[in-house]
Design an enzyme around this catalytic site. Structure first.
Site, mmCIF file in Angstrom:
data_model
loop_
_atom_site.group_PDB
_atom_site.id
_atom_site.type_symbol
_atom_site.label_atom_id
_atom_site.label_comp_id
_atom_site.label_asym_id
_atom_site.label_seq_id
_atom_site.Cartn_x
_atom_site.Cartn_y
_atom_site.Cartn_z
ATOM 1 N N TYR A 139 -14.927 -1.075 6.446
ATOM 2 C CA TYR A 139 -14.032 -1.217 5.553
ATOM 3 C C TYR A 139 -14.571 -2.044 4.375
ATOM 4 C CZ TYR A 139 -9.960 -3.422 3.059
ATOM 5 O OH TYR A 139 -9.008 -3.882 1.959
ATOM 6 N N LYS B 66 -15.378 -1.153 0.219
ATOM 7 C CA LYS B 66 -15.003 -1.811 -0.790
ATOM 8 C C LYS B 66 -16.005 -2.590 -1.747
ATOM 9 C CE LYS B 66 -10.197 -1.643 -0.448
ATOM 10 N NZ LYS B 66 -9.635 -1.345 -1.526
HETATM 11 N N1 LIG Z 1 -3.349 -5.942 2.838
HETATM 12 C C1 LIG Z 1 -4.237 -6.729 2.688
HETATM 13 O O1 LIG Z 1 -4.465 -7.863 3.195
HETATM 14 C C2 LIG Z 1 -5.136 -6.490 1.603
HETATM 15 C C3 LIG Z 1 -6.172 -7.335 1.241
HETATM 16 C C4 LIG Z 1 -7.092 -6.931 0.103
HETATM 17 C C5 LIG Z 1 -6.718 -5.624 -0.557
HETATM 18 N N2 LIG Z 1 -6.111 -4.612 -0.095
HETATM 19 C C6 LIG Z 1 -6.165 -3.420 -0.774
HETATM 20 O O2 LIG Z 1 -4.864 -3.293 -1.369
HETATM 21 C C7 LIG Z 1 -4.533 -1.820 -1.246
HETATM 22 C C8 LIG Z 1 -3.270 -1.611 -0.876
HETATM 23 O O3 LIG Z 1 -3.008 -1.787 0.641
HETATM 24 P P1 LIG Z 1 -1.750 -2.166 1.477
HETATM 25 O O4 LIG Z 1 -2.070 -3.560 2.017
HETATM 26 O O5 LIG Z 1 -0.595 -2.022 0.588
HETATM 27 O O6 LIG Z 1 -2.043 -1.525 2.718
HETATM 28 P P2 LIG Z 1 -0.887 -0.354 3.168
HETATM 29 O O7 LIG Z 1 0.579 -0.859 2.924
HETATM 30 O O8 LIG Z 1 -1.664 0.289 4.387
HETATM 31 O O9 LIG Z 1 -0.804 0.704 1.909
HETATM 32 C C9 LIG Z 1 -2.009 1.709 1.668
HETATM 33 C C10 LIG Z 1 -1.579 2.876 0.907
HETATM 34 O O10 LIG Z 1 -2.924 3.793 0.651
HETATM 35 C C11 LIG Z 1 -2.154 4.990 1.080
HETATM 36 N N3 LIG Z 1 -3.328 5.950 1.094
HETATM 37 C C12 LIG Z 1 -4.221 5.969 2.317
HETATM 38 N N4 LIG Z 1 -4.881 7.021 2.110
HETATM 39 C C13 LIG Z 1 -4.659 7.911 1.130
HETATM 40 C C14 LIG Z 1 -4.907 9.033 0.176
HETATM 41 N N5 LIG Z 1 -5.791 9.571 1.073
HETATM 42 N N6 LIG Z 1 -4.315 9.598 -0.624
HETATM 43 C C15 LIG Z 1 -3.306 8.680 -1.078
HETATM 44 N N7 LIG Z 1 -2.792 7.631 -0.571
HETATM 45 C C16 LIG Z 1 -3.635 7.008 0.270
HETATM 46 C C17 LIG Z 1 -1.312 4.922 2.050
HETATM 47 O O11 LIG Z 1 -0.444 6.017 1.993
HETATM 48 P P3 LIG Z 1 0.443 6.744 3.345
HETATM 49 O O12 LIG Z 1 1.603 5.612 3.311
HETATM 50 O O13 LIG Z 1 0.545 8.122 3.159
HETATM 51 O O14 LIG Z 1 -0.662 6.312 4.491
HETATM 52 C C18 LIG Z 1 -0.609 3.582 1.552
HETATM 53 O O15 LIG Z 1 0.448 4.022 0.813
HETATM 54 C C19 LIG Z 1 -5.610 -1.097 -0.433
HETATM 55 O O16 LIG Z 1 -6.759 -0.784 -1.362
HETATM 56 C C20 LIG Z 1 -6.208 -2.279 0.303
HETATM 57 O O17 LIG Z 1 -7.660 -2.091 0.840
HETATM 58 C C21 LIG Z 1 -5.048 -5.095 0.796
#
Ligand SMILES: NC(=O)c1ccc[n+]([C@@H]2O[C@H](COP(=O)([O-])OP(=O)(O)OC[C@H]3O[C@@H](n4cnc5c(N)ncnc54)[C@H](OP(=O)(O)O)[C@@H]3O)[C@@H](O)[C@H]2O)c1
Length: 238
Positions: free
Chosen positions: A145, A149
């Protein structure tokens, strides 16, 4: 190049996810004129006069082209969709999960930004990429991952060089851990998605290029400034 959310027309990918579900009301509260909420499955997304669900799988050229043809008024593209298999390089059975992380976390924002570039150039808009502080240093138990990133961070820098001369701002958010589906397996302190959304949008509206979100991200960024090898070793020790 836009800095204020007020009056902006936003296109956000991965709209069904935890951070997006906090960003969407926060964007509306700051006066976004329209928000295209893009997800691969839009059945659970609520539309409103401001929020328009759009089908988009970031791995699909066709979806990206159709979305850009539909949403010609976009001024702010938020590349938020992402996947984290929470797997180390050596623990995964094969490279399939690493390949999927690269496809969604790096090629995805590249594909969607390429599709929207003409719209953003015409509208003198902006791109905001959701990275992570782990784009800057590897946490081995989710190593692949972090690598995807890191590629997205390099993408962000390259896009900035390509698009800034054409009047498009490129910013990135570097959060620490946030309490969403993605981090459900982690028993560490996490920010709420609402607090993260506030910090992301505050940083964007302050004109920052690199927006560090939360104490964990700011602490690691400070450590990387003064002792990058120390931080690498700290994360390697789990
Ligand atoms: N949570 C953390 O601690 C954290 C920290 C740093 C950065 N981030 C980043 O923030 C962003 C959002 O993450 P989150 O924490 O909100 O995670 P999350 O709740 O798991 O949401 C991820 C989203 O990405 C979507 N997704 C995955 N594959 C996809 C595809 N092929 N096409 C379109 N959509 C897709 C998922 O859709 P589905 O509902 O269809 O699966 C979901 O809506 C990500 O880029 C993550 O890497 C998160």
């Amino acid at each position: 190049m836009i800095e204020s959310i007020k009056g902006s027309v936003v296109f956000i990918t991965g709209a069904s996810g935890g951070i997006a579900q906090a960003l969407i009301p926060a964007l509306a509260a700051r006066g976004a004129a329209k928000i295209y909420a893009a997800a691969r499955d839009i059945s659970s997304l609520a539309g409103s006069p401001t929020v328009m669900p759009v089908k988009l799988d970031v791995t699909s050229d066709d979806d990206a082209a159709k979305a850009a043809a539909l949403a010609t008024d976009v001024t702010l593209l938020i590349n938020n969709a992402g996947v984290n298999h929470n797997t180390g390089f050596m623990l995964a059975a094969d490279v399939a999960m690493a390949r999927e992380e690269i496809e969604i976390n790096y090629i995805g924002p590249l594909r969607v930004t390429r599709a929207f570039a003409p719209v953003l150039i015409r509208n003198k808009g902006a791109v905001l990429n959701l990275l992570t502080i782990l784009a800057r240093v590897n946490l081995p138990f989710m190593g692949s991952y972090c690598a995807s990133k890191a590629a997205a961070l390099s993408l962000t820098q390259g896009l900035r060089a390509d698009l800034a001369p054409k009047g498009v701002r490129v910013a990135a958010a570097f959060p620490g851990a946030i309490d969403t589906r993605m981090t459900a397996v982690l028993t560490i302190p996490k920010m709420t998605p609402a607090d993260a959304a506030t910090e992301i949008l505050d940083g964007f509206e302050a004109g920052e290029e690199d927006i560090y979100v939360g104490d964990m991200a700011r602490g690691l960024a400070e450590g990387l400034k003064h002792d990058p090898k120390g931080i690498e070793r700290q994360l390697a020790s789990g």
